[in-house]
Design a protein around this motif. Structure first.
Motif, PDB file in Angstrom:
ATOM      1  N   CYS A  44       0.856  -1.185   0.000  1.00 54.21           N
ATOM      2  CA  CYS A  44       0.000   0.000   0.000  1.00 54.21           C
ATOM      3  C   CYS A  44       0.903   1.250   0.000  1.00 54.21           C
ATOM      4  O   CYS A  44       1.795   1.380   0.838  1.00 54.21           O
ATOM      5  CB  CYS A  44      -0.887  -0.029   1.242  1.00 54.21           C
ATOM      6  N   PRO A  45       0.711   2.168  -0.936  1.00 52.92           N
ATOM      7  CA  PRO A  45       1.603   3.332  -0.975  1.00 52.92           C
ATOM      8  C   PRO A  45       1.359   4.259   0.209  1.00 52.92           C
ATOM      9  O   PRO A  45       0.214   4.484   0.600  1.00 52.92           O
ATOM     10  CB  PRO A  45       1.201   4.023  -2.285  1.00 52.92           C
ATOM     11  N   ARG A  46       2.444   4.794   0.768  1.00 54.98           N
ATOM     12  CA  ARG A  46       2.322   5.734   1.900  1.00 54.98           C
ATOM     13  C   ARG A  46       2.280   7.147   1.320  1.00 54.98           C
ATOM     14  O   ARG A  46       3.296   7.834   1.241  1.00 54.98           O
ATOM     15  CB  ARG A  46       3.475   5.521   2.880  1.00 54.98           C
ATOM     16  N   ILE A  47       1.094   7.548   0.915  1.00 57.32           N
ATOM     17  CA  ILE A  47       0.900   8.838   0.233  1.00 57.32           C
ATOM     18  C   ILE A  47      -0.240   9.587   0.915  1.00 57.32           C
ATOM     19  O   ILE A  47      -1.043   8.990   1.636  1.00 57.32           O
ATOM     20  CB  ILE A  47       0.551   8.609  -1.262  1.00 57.32           C
ATOM     21  N   LEU A  48      -0.339  10.901   0.642  1.00 51.74           N
ATOM     22  CA  LEU A  48      -1.330  11.721   1.347  1.00 51.74           C
ATOM     23  C   LEU A  48      -2.760  11.241   1.125  1.00 51.74           C
ATOM     24  O   LEU A  48      -3.565  11.225   2.055  1.00 51.74           O
ATOM     25  CB  LEU A  48      -1.214  13.192   0.923  1.00 51.74           C
ATOM     26  N   ASP A  49      -3.108  10.840  -0.103  1.00 53.50           N
ATOM     27  CA  ASP A  49      -4.486  10.400  -0.359  1.00 53.50           C
ATOM     28  C   ASP A  49      -4.839   9.169   0.471  1.00 53.50           C
ATOM     29  O   ASP A  49      -5.964   9.041   0.961  1.00 53.50           O
ATOM     30  CB  ASP A  49      -4.697  10.106  -1.855  1.00 53.50           C
ATOM     31  N   VAL A  50      -3.892   8.266   0.615  1.00 54.78           N
ATOM     32  CA  VAL A  50      -4.139   7.079   1.453  1.00 54.78           C
ATOM     33  C   VAL A  50      -4.290   7.513   2.918  1.00 54.78           C
ATOM     34  O   VAL A  50      -5.187   7.055   3.628  1.00 54.78           O
ATOM     35  CB  VAL A  50      -3.003   6.039   1.263  1.00 54.78           C
ATOM     36  N   PHE A  51      -3.445   8.446   3.361  1.00 56.01           N
ATOM     37  CA  PHE A  51      -3.564   8.922   4.762  1.00 56.01           C
ATOM     38  C   PHE A  51      -4.940   9.551   4.996  1.00 56.01           C
ATOM     39  O   PHE A  51      -5.542   9.369   6.051  1.00 56.01           O
ATOM     40  CB  PHE A  51      -2.461   9.937   5.100  1.00 56.01           C
ATOM     41  N   HIS A  52      -5.458  10.290   3.992  1.00 56.27           N
ATOM     42  CA  HIS A  52      -6.790  10.901   4.146  1.00 56.27           C
ATOM     43  C   HIS A  52      -7.866   9.827   4.272  1.00 56.27           C
ATOM     44  O   HIS A  52      -8.793   9.953   5.069  1.00 56.27           O
ATOM     45  CB  HIS A  52      -7.119  11.805   2.954  1.00 56.27           C
ATOM     46  N   MET A  53      -7.752   8.777   3.451  1.00 54.58           N
ATOM     47  CA  MET A  53      -8.756   7.692   3.536  1.00 54.58           C
ATOM     48  C   MET A  53      -8.694   7.035   4.920  1.00 54.58           C
ATOM     49  O   MET A  53      -9.726   6.666   5.483  1.00 54.58           O
ATOM     50  CB  MET A  53      -8.506   6.629   2.455  1.00 54.58           C
ATOM     51  N   ILE A  54      -7.489   6.903   5.467  1.00 52.89           N
ATOM     52  CA  ILE A  54      -7.351   6.303   6.799  1.00 52.89           C
ATOM     53  C   ILE A  54      -7.984   7.222   7.843  1.00 52.89           C
ATOM     54  O   ILE A  54      -8.648   6.765   8.783  1.00 52.89           O
ATOM     55  CB  ILE A  54      -5.854   6.037   7.108  1.00 52.89           C
ATOM     56  N   ASP A  55      -7.839   8.541   7.659  1.00 54.48           N
ATOM     57  CA  ASP A  55      -8.479   9.486   8.592  1.00 54.48           C
ATOM     58  C   ASP A  55      -9.996   9.300   8.584  1.00 54.48           C
ATOM     59  O   ASP A  55     -10.638   9.362   9.626  1.00 54.48           O
ATOM     60  CB  ASP A  55      -8.139  10.941   8.213  1.00 54.48           C
ATOM     61  N   VAL A  56     -10.553   9.063   7.383  1.00 54.64           N
ATOM     62  CA  VAL A  56     -12.007   8.837   7.321  1.00 54.64           C
ATOM     63  C   VAL A  56     -12.357   7.551   8.076  1.00 54.64           C
ATOM     64  O   VAL A  56     -13.302   7.518   8.873  1.00 54.64           O
ATOM     65  CB  VAL A  56     -12.518   8.757   5.856  1.00 54.64           C
ATOM     66  N   LEU A  57     -11.581   6.486   7.846  1.00 55.40           N
ATOM     67  CA  LEU A  57     -11.841   5.234   8.568  1.00 55.40           C
ATOM     68  C   LEU A  57     -11.863   5.494  10.075  1.00 55.40           C
ATOM     69  O   LEU A  57     -12.733   4.996  10.797  1.00 55.40           O
ATOM     70  CB  LEU A  57     -10.738   4.197   8.286  1.00 55.40           C
ATOM     71  N   LYS A  58     -10.925   6.312  10.547  1.00 53.68           N
ATOM     72  CA  LYS A  58     -10.841   6.596  11.992  1.00 53.68           C
ATOM     73  C   LYS A  58     -12.058   7.400  12.454  1.00 53.68           C
ATOM     74  O   LYS A  58     -12.591   7.151  13.535  1.00 53.68           O
ATOM     75  CB  LYS A  58      -9.537   7.305  12.325  1.00 53.68           C
ATOM     76  N   GLU A  59     -12.518   8.362  11.598  1.00 53.50           N
ATOM     77  CA  GLU A  59     -13.745   9.125  11.902  1.00 53.50           C
ATOM     78  C   GLU A  59     -14.928   8.185  12.120  1.00 53.50           C
ATOM     79  O   GLU A  59     -15.828   8.474  12.897  1.00 53.50           O
ATOM     80  CB  GLU A  59     -14.103   9.963  10.668  1.00 53.50           C
ATOM     81  N   LEU A  60     -14.913   7.075  11.395  1.00 50.89           N
ATOM     82  CA  LEU A  60     -16.037   6.127  11.468  1.00 50.89           C
ATOM     83  C   LEU A  60     -15.898   5.167  12.643  1.00 50.89           C
ATOM     84  O   LEU A  60     -16.786   4.351  12.892  1.00 50.89           O
ATOM     85  CB  LEU A  60     -16.115   5.308  10.168  1.00 50.89           C
ATOM     86  N   GLY A  61     -14.759   5.219  13.341  1.00 52.20           N
ATOM     87  CA  GLY A  61     -14.550   4.365  14.514  1.00 52.20           C
ATOM     88  C   GLY A  61     -13.665   3.163  14.242  1.00 52.20           C
ATOM     89  O   GLY A  61     -13.499   2.296  15.108  1.00 52.20           O
ATOM     90  N   GLU A  67       2.637  -1.391   9.036  1.00 55.91           N
ATOM     91  CA  GLU A  67       3.927  -2.068   9.237  1.00 55.91           C
ATOM     92  C   GLU A  67       4.640  -1.954   7.906  1.00 55.91           C
ATOM     93  O   GLU A  67       4.250  -2.622   6.953  1.00 55.91           O
ATOM     94  CB  GLU A  67       3.707  -3.544   9.587  1.00 55.91           C
ATOM     95  N   SER A  68       5.587  -1.038   7.824  1.00 51.93           N
ATOM     96  CA  SER A  68       6.234  -0.739   6.548  1.00 51.93           C
ATOM     97  C   SER A  68       5.152  -0.369   5.515  1.00 51.93           C
ATOM     98  O   SER A  68       4.354   0.528   5.777  1.00 51.93           O
ATOM     99  CB  SER A  68       7.095  -1.937   6.126  1.00 51.93           C
ATOM    100  N   ASN A  69       5.060  -1.082   4.368  1.00 53.65           N
ATOM    101  CA  ASN A  69       4.014  -0.718   3.390  1.00 53.65           C
ATOM    102  C   ASN A  69       2.774  -1.601   3.506  1.00 53.65           C
ATOM    103  O   ASN A  69       1.981  -1.703   2.572  1.00 53.65           O
ATOM    104  CB  ASN A  69       4.556  -0.794   1.968  1.00 53.65           C
ATOM    105  N   THR A  70       2.615  -2.223   4.668  1.00 50.12           N
ATOM    106  CA  THR A  70       1.409  -3.025   4.888  1.00 50.12           C
ATOM    107  C   THR A  70       0.463  -2.243   5.789  1.00 50.12           C
ATOM    108  O   THR A  70       0.849  -1.794   6.873  1.00 50.12           O
ATOM    109  CB  THR A  70       1.782  -4.370   5.543  1.00 50.12           C
ATOM    110  N   LEU A  71      -0.772  -2.087   5.336  1.00 51.82           N
ATOM    111  CA  LEU A  71      -1.796  -1.376   6.109  1.00 51.82           C
ATOM    112  C   LEU A  71      -2.730  -2.421   6.721  1.00 51.82           C
ATOM    113  O   LEU A  71      -3.235  -3.298   6.015  1.00 51.82           O
ATOM    114  CB  LEU A  71      -2.579  -0.442   5.172  1.00 51.82           C
ATOM    115  N   ILE A  72      -2.931  -2.300   8.035  1.00 55.44           N
ATOM    116  CA  ILE A  72      -3.823  -3.251   8.723  1.00 55.44           C
ATOM    117  C   ILE A  72      -5.033  -2.464   9.219  1.00 55.44           C
ATOM    118  O   ILE A  72      -4.891  -1.482   9.947  1.00 55.44           O
ATOM    119  CB  ILE A  72      -3.094  -3.927   9.898  1.00 55.44           C
ATOM    120  N   VAL A  73      -6.213  -2.880   8.782  1.00 53.83           N
ATOM    121  CA  VAL A  73      -7.434  -2.142   9.127  1.00 53.83           C
ATOM    122  C   VAL A  73      -8.358  -3.052   9.929  1.00 53.83           C
ATOM    123  O   VAL A  73      -8.625  -4.188   9.518  1.00 53.83           O
ATOM    124  CB  VAL A  73      -8.159  -1.676   7.844  1.00 53.83           C
ATOM    125  N   ASP A  74      -8.846  -2.542  11.066  1.00 58.45           N
ATOM    126  CA  ASP A  74      -9.808  -3.291  11.873  1.00 58.45           C
ATOM    127  C   ASP A  74     -11.142  -2.540  11.828  1.00 58.45           C
ATOM    128  O   ASP A  74     -11.283  -1.455  12.390  1.00 58.45           O
ATOM    129  CB  ASP A  74      -9.285  -3.402  13.313  1.00 58.45           C
TER     130      ASP A  74
END
Ligand code: UD1
Length: 424
Positions: A44-61, A67-74
């Motif tokens: 998963c690329p570590r870029i601003l657009d991906v960080f924004h999508m993660i912020d939305v995920l966090k807004e939703l709870g 871990e490096s370029n691996t994104l783990i979503v719960d």
């Protein structure tokens, strides 16, 4: 705001690995909410657009970690079905949470995304299609710009898209995955990033036929399950670096290039004189002469020439030995680079969606502005090919989609670095 400083003029030589795909990552990050559990997303690329999508995920709870370029979503617990105005303003792709949250919670509130620099970008195909799936819609707020969608049961139906919109196709698929019955999408977008969303969803338990074609059939399932998925490499980042070689000259190896997705770009670069060889491990691209002109280059939906490569090819054709024409067929106003490239000595005339470019022998370094992501990258490669020093302001736009364009271009022998505006 940061800038990128380029000392240009030399030929390129070296190798670099292509990062994971932005446009595949964004819808898949939205799709993670369809599963009540854990998603592992590799490459998963570590870029601003991906960080924004993660912020939305966090807004939703939801919970997300790297871990490096691996994104783990719960996504086990979702505590909100509202996507704030701020998130949608920061990034239009947050609109993909419309289908994903509807699928998961049967309700979503999301701000209406406005136009952007490259065009009006309405979402009527998204809204009309989703409405026909037994979803009620109302527009709330003083300006009626909050879209509230709700349903007691999403029902599969037949959807005919007037235009093969990438985002609308993805939003319908996201809405359909957990729906009752079958959803058939006619005139679906065939972009590799739609195929990749389907591949991800199928590996999480969805039932989808016609992946990668203009007719997609989604049969709703009761639930999805946890998945460990690896994203493919980014075809537009690869294309950007191919354009850099075409503009500056030289010979490089691009590793992990998604060559199968680059046919239209390879065809154009081949015709203007680049030599491209491909094997299982890398692409070797070499450009020894001044580029040839290209009669008429038109952007089109996949498998046509991508609008996201238009700015980069404009840079290359500015240096061609003759006259070229570019016709932008996807977005209304995607020629912001014309004025910037002219500051570097380019000769371009523009009317409506057509740019006529008379190639010059050399571009000269100048101070220019990155108006959007791909336009910004195209100016960096113009700087790499130009004589002298180029400063590209507004580098944050470039960081939306490139993990580290300076690192990558320097591995290819360029002289490029980030700097703060204050020290210029
Ligand atoms: C996606 C890509 C973007 C690429 C574009 C076209 C992502 C995150 N972004 O954007 O990089 O440039 O595809 O390949 O993957 N339209 C409507 N009504 C709608 C939807 C779209 O009129 O409801 C129009 C748009 O204004 C545009 C055209 O259709 O003129 C194509 O848009 P679309 O394919 O939807 O692009 P995006 O999904 O926004």
């Amino acid at each position: 705001m940061s800038s990128i400083k380029v000392i240009g003029g030399g030929r390129l030589k070296g190798e670099t690995k292509i990062q994971g795909s932005k446009n595949a990552a964004l819808p898949i990050i939205a799709a993670t909410v369809l599963n009540k559990g854990i998603t592992i997303l590799r490459n998963c690329p570590r870029i601003l657009d991906v960080f924004h999508m993660i912020d939305v995920l966090k807004e939703l709870g939801c919970i997300a970690s790297w871990e490096s370029n691996t994104l783990i979503v719960d996504t086990t617990d979702i505590t909100s079905t509202k996507v704030s105005e701020g998130s949608v303003q920061k990034m239009r792709s947050s609109i993909l949470f419309l289908g994903a949250l509807l699928g998961r919670n049967h309700e979503v509130s999301i701000a209406y995304p406005g136009g952007c620099l490259i065009g009006k970008r309405p979402i009527d195909y998204h809204l009309d299609s989703i409405k026909s799936m037994n979803v009620s819609q109302e527009f709330l707020g003083d300006d009626k710009d909050i879209i509230h969608c709700y349903t007691d049961k999403i029902m599969g139906t037949d959807i005919f898209l007037k235009f093969p919109s990438v985002g609308a196709t993805q939003n319908v698929i996201l809405t359909a995955v957990l729906a009752e019955g079958v959803t058939r999408i006619f005139n679906a977008a065939r972009e590799p990033e739609v195929l990749e969303l389907c591949n991800f969803l199928v590996s999480a338990g969805a039932r989808i036929c016609g992946k990668g074609t203009a007719f997609i059939e989604v049969e709703g399932v009761g639930r999805l399950h946890d998945v460990d998925y690896t994203l493919s490499a980014d075809r537009i980042v690869a294309g950007t670096y191919m354009a850099a070689i075409a503009a500056a000259g030289g010979e490089v190896l691009l590793l992990d290039t998604p060559t199968g997705q680059l046919d239209s770009v390879i065809r154009v670069l081949d015709r203007i004189g680049c030599s491209i060889r491909i094997n299982d491990e890398y692409m070797r691209i070499s450009c020894k002469r001044r580029p040839l002109p290209y009669d008429i280059l038109k952007t089109q939906p996949y498998p046509g020439f991508p609008t996201d490569m238009q700015s980069q090819l404009m840079t290359v054709l500015c240096l061609a030995d003759g006259k070229s024409t570019i016709v932008e067929e996807i977005f209304e106003s995607r020629f912001q680079n014309v004025s910037e490239l002219k500051k570097m000595g380019a000769m371009i005339s523009e009317s409506d969606n057509k740019a006529v470019i008379s190639g010059v022998m050399h571009l000269e370094g100048a101070q220019v502005m990155a108006h959007d992501l791909r336009a910004g990258a195209a100016l960096v490669i113009a700087g790499v090919a130009a004589q002298g020093e180029t400063i590209v302001r507004g580098a944050t736009s470039i960081e939306r989609g490139y993990e580290d364009i300076c690192r990558d271009l320097n591995s290819l022998g360029a002289n490029v670095r980030y700097c703060s505006d204050n020290i210029l």
